[in-house]
Design a protein around this motif. Structure first.
Motif, PDB file in Angstrom:
ATOM      1  N   ALA A 224     -12.829  12.087  77.509  1.00  0.00           N
ATOM      2  CA  ALA A 224     -12.425  12.654  76.216  1.00  0.00           C
ATOM      3  C   ALA A 224     -13.285  13.863  75.866  1.00  0.00           C
ATOM      4  O   ALA A 224     -12.767  14.877  75.375  1.00  0.00           O
ATOM      5  N   GLU A 225     -14.586  13.764  76.128  1.00  0.00           N
ATOM      6  CA  GLU A 225     -15.486  14.895  75.868  1.00  0.00           C
ATOM      7  C   GLU A 225     -15.128  16.092  76.741  1.00  0.00           C
ATOM      8  O   GLU A 225     -15.117  17.228  76.283  1.00  0.00           O
ATOM      9  N   ILE A 226     -14.833  15.834  78.004  1.00  0.00           N
ATOM     10  CA  ILE A 226     -14.470  16.925  78.909  1.00  0.00           C
ATOM     11  C   ILE A 226     -13.148  17.549  78.479  1.00  0.00           C
ATOM     12  O   ILE A 226     -13.025  18.778  78.415  1.00  0.00           O
ATOM     13  N   ALA A 227     -12.159  16.719  78.182  1.00  0.00           N
ATOM     14  CA  ALA A 227     -10.854  17.240  77.748  1.00  0.00           C
ATOM     15  C   ALA A 227     -11.022  18.077  76.483  1.00  0.00           C
ATOM     16  O   ALA A 227     -10.455  19.175  76.380  1.00  0.00           O
ATOM     17  N   LYS A 228     -11.809  17.586  75.550  1.00  0.00           N
ATOM     18  CA  LYS A 228     -12.056  18.315  74.298  1.00  0.00           C
ATOM     19  C   LYS A 228     -12.713  19.667  74.585  1.00  0.00           C
ATOM     20  O   LYS A 228     -12.310  20.687  74.027  1.00  0.00           O
ATOM     21  N   SER A 229     -13.699  19.671  75.470  1.00  0.00           N
ATOM     22  CA  SER A 229     -14.398  20.925  75.781  1.00  0.00           C
ATOM     23  C   SER A 229     -13.487  21.939  76.460  1.00  0.00           C
ATOM     24  O   SER A 229     -13.722  23.137  76.389  1.00  0.00           O
ATOM     25  N   LYS A 230     -12.426  21.448  77.110  1.00  0.00           N
ATOM     26  CA  LYS A 230     -11.469  22.325  77.790  1.00  0.00           C
ATOM     27  C   LYS A 230     -10.208  22.558  76.952  1.00  0.00           C
ATOM     28  O   LYS A 230      -9.269  23.191  77.416  1.00  0.00           O
ATOM     29  N   SER A 231     -10.186  22.025  75.744  1.00  0.00           N
ATOM     30  CA  SER A 231      -9.016  22.114  74.853  1.00  0.00           C
ATOM     31  C   SER A 231      -7.764  21.530  75.501  1.00  0.00           C
ATOM     32  O   SER A 231      -6.652  22.038  75.312  1.00  0.00           O
ATOM     33  N   ILE A 232      -7.942  20.450  76.268  1.00  0.00           N
ATOM     34  CA  ILE A 232      -6.809  19.752  76.880  1.00  0.00           C
ATOM     35  C   ILE A 232      -6.464  18.576  75.969  1.00  0.00           C
ATOM     36  O   ILE A 232      -7.253  17.650  75.798  1.00  0.00           O
TER      37      ILE A 232
END
Length: 103
Positions: free
Chosen positions: A21-29
């Protein structure tokens, strides 16, 4: 009376979900994009990110690909960005009690 023995690692998947979730958020996915890329229902993606269920290995792999994440093993003390995100998720889940502030 419930005599079931609790496995101390049965909730580890939650740390991995928070990490993704953190990675997706950081990539705006968004969850909608993840659903489109994986072929999963948006509601299933949402429930997973709400920590309501653990996806199957097949769905994990689809989600990892959708979020454009590689899997690798790394020493816990490593200071790479990915490892720091993972350790943050583990701390938030209370899995790193040594990092929780003392009163």
């Amino acid at each position: 009376m419930n005599n079931e023995i609790r496995n101390p690692h049965q909730d580890t998947w939650k740390a991995l979900v928070l990490f993704l979730a953190e990675i997706a958020k950081s990539k705006s996915i968004t969850q909608e994009v993840i659903a489109e890329r994986t072929g999963l229902q948006r509601s299933n993606v949402s429930r997973m990110f709400q920590l309501r269920y653990c996806p199957s290995l097949d769905n994990w792999l689809k989600i990892l690909k959708a979020v454009e994440v590689n899997i690798f093993f790394e020493d816990r003390d490593s200071k790479t960005d990915l490892n720091l995100l993972f350790e943050k998720a583990m701390t938030e889940l209370g899995r790193r009690p040594e990092n929780i502030p003392k009163n």
